[in-house]
Design an enzyme around this catalytic site. Sequence first.
Site, short mmCIF file in Angstrom:
data_model
loop_
_atom_site.label_atom_id
_atom_site.label_comp_id
_atom_site.label_asym_id
_atom_site.label_seq_id
_atom_site.Cartn_x
_atom_site.Cartn_y
_atom_site.Cartn_z
N ALA A 100 0.85 -1.19 0.00
CA ALA A 100 0.00 0.00 0.00
C ALA A 100 0.89 1.25 0.00
O ALA A 100 2.07 1.17 0.33
CB ALA A 100 -0.93 0.02 1.20
N PHE A 101 0.31 2.39 -0.36
CA PHE A 101 1.15 3.58 -0.62
C PHE A 101 1.86 4.10 0.62
O PHE A 101 2.83 4.84 0.51
CB PHE A 101 0.30 4.69 -1.27
N LYS A 102 1.41 3.69 1.80
CA LYS A 102 2.05 4.22 3.01
C LYS A 102 3.52 3.80 3.12
O LYS A 102 4.29 4.44 3.83
CB LYS A 102 1.24 3.83 4.23
N ASP A 103 3.91 2.75 2.40
CA ASP A 103 5.32 2.37 2.37
C ASP A 103 6.21 3.49 1.81
O ASP A 103 7.37 3.60 2.20
CB ASP A 103 5.53 1.14 1.48
N LEU A 106 6.70 5.47 4.91
CA LEU A 106 7.09 4.76 6.14
C LEU A 106 8.36 3.91 5.98
O LEU A 106 8.92 3.46 6.97
CB LEU A 106 5.93 3.94 6.67
#
Length: 488
Positions: A100-103, A106
């Site tokens: 997911a794009f939060k990688d 993060l």
Amino acid sequence: MALDSAKVIAQGISKEGGLFVPESFPAISDEMFEKLIGMTYKERAAAILSLYLTDFTEAEILHCVNGAYTGTFENEDPAPLVEVKTGMHLLELWHGPTCAFKDMALQLLPYLLTTSAGKTAPEKTMVILVATSGDTGKAALDGFADVEKTKIIVFFPQEGVSPMQKLQMTTQTGNNVAVCAIHGNFDDAQTGVKNIFADESMKEFLAGADMEFSSANSINFGRLVPQVVYYVSAYCDLLKNGTLKKGEGFNVTVPTGNFGNILAAVYAKKMGVPIKKFICASNKNNILTDFIRTGTYDRNRAFYTTTSPSMDILISSNLERLLYHLYDNDTAAVSGLMDQLKKNGKYSISSDVLAKLQSEFYGGFCDDTATRETIRKHFKENNYLCDTHTGVAVNVYEQYVAETGDNTPCVIASTASPYKFAAAVLDAVKDENEAMPDNEFDMVERLSAITGTKIPAPLATLKDKTVLHKTCVHKEEMSGFIRDFLKK
Ligand SMILES: *Cc1c(COP(=O)(O)O)cnc(C)c1O
């Protein structure tokens, strides 16, 4: 108050409880754009970060960027831009370790945080507390696992995350990680974490152990800067592949929850990226659509659980940052609105601020049925498979084009792998009368068989992993859980 970037990132939130915003935005000159076009993603990231992190050395920035984006994403380019049909460019932000794009942010944040802490409080261990409705928790765990001088504790609602998301978190390895389910919903987890952040006895306990809390939530400015990078990078790619000529603009569409991703696009524009319209896409929780159309933000409404759970949100924290810019940095005006939100659950912006908002933003939404139809249609017509969040964005983009006739090339943020939300995606593309498999892994297999797409490795290997975290506590027991873990 003005602070160095290292302090802003280490601290996460201001002592007064407000969100940090940059005093001014560094501009990217024409000459710098020329250079960026010829660079790799990592080189672009280093160049852009160095404009914000002026108290970091060049070597520190390279250490952060190379650590975050080398060997962690599926491809050398972590954010490829795919033209699905004329004018519609999907910016795939989900090729990282948690799909997911939060990688994107993060994977980089632990490096920024430890480098910042090394400058401001080198003796301290950072304790990252996260309440998650799914994607943030796993992305933060993956980023912080076994990072020296950090510990990470993630709380998630026992019944509020998808089976895949739960397994991703409960199988997490690492000596510095703790994962705990709570009886209750996401709001209970979030409120619990907020109370612990503010708890004086907890602060004393931490200080005695040479520790300090920090946040990996998108209220931390260190989460936003890495997201600005991919919008700048997408623009460079549009110039490089000839879609745009110098001086021409483009639109962006973002499936929105906490308003972090779309705000990063706003920041990219402030740096000189020629974005014309920000198309803000919501699911049935359409509070932002109403806000953009009427100027009134009103959270007194029903909350819906949808097939795009990461957008099931009624308070978009980062909207406060946009308001600050719309109100020309008038902090008093913005805190007035935030007070009204706390007290009455709603506020209205003035008509001139609304006009400013509408000159740049378009808001739209769609429900689960329309999302499903969109996923099905694009798979059939364009042989492109998207997840439910991206499906919402594509649907709202098409509404925008139908309504306005604006055919300006558009970059659509594609925020998750379709395999992460396999049940809803399979239901959209399978034959109408084919029965659904009854477990998540069989759905993943079936989705791959039907679509001829590859199951991402991090999800394919999940089935064989051991569940390591089985604790489930009540809200009142969260701080006890934290103390026990930190005493170890
Ligand atoms: C978090 C998330 C969103 C929403 O992003 P915000 O920055 O909170 O607006 C959209 N899609 C997916 C898959 C997400 O994980």
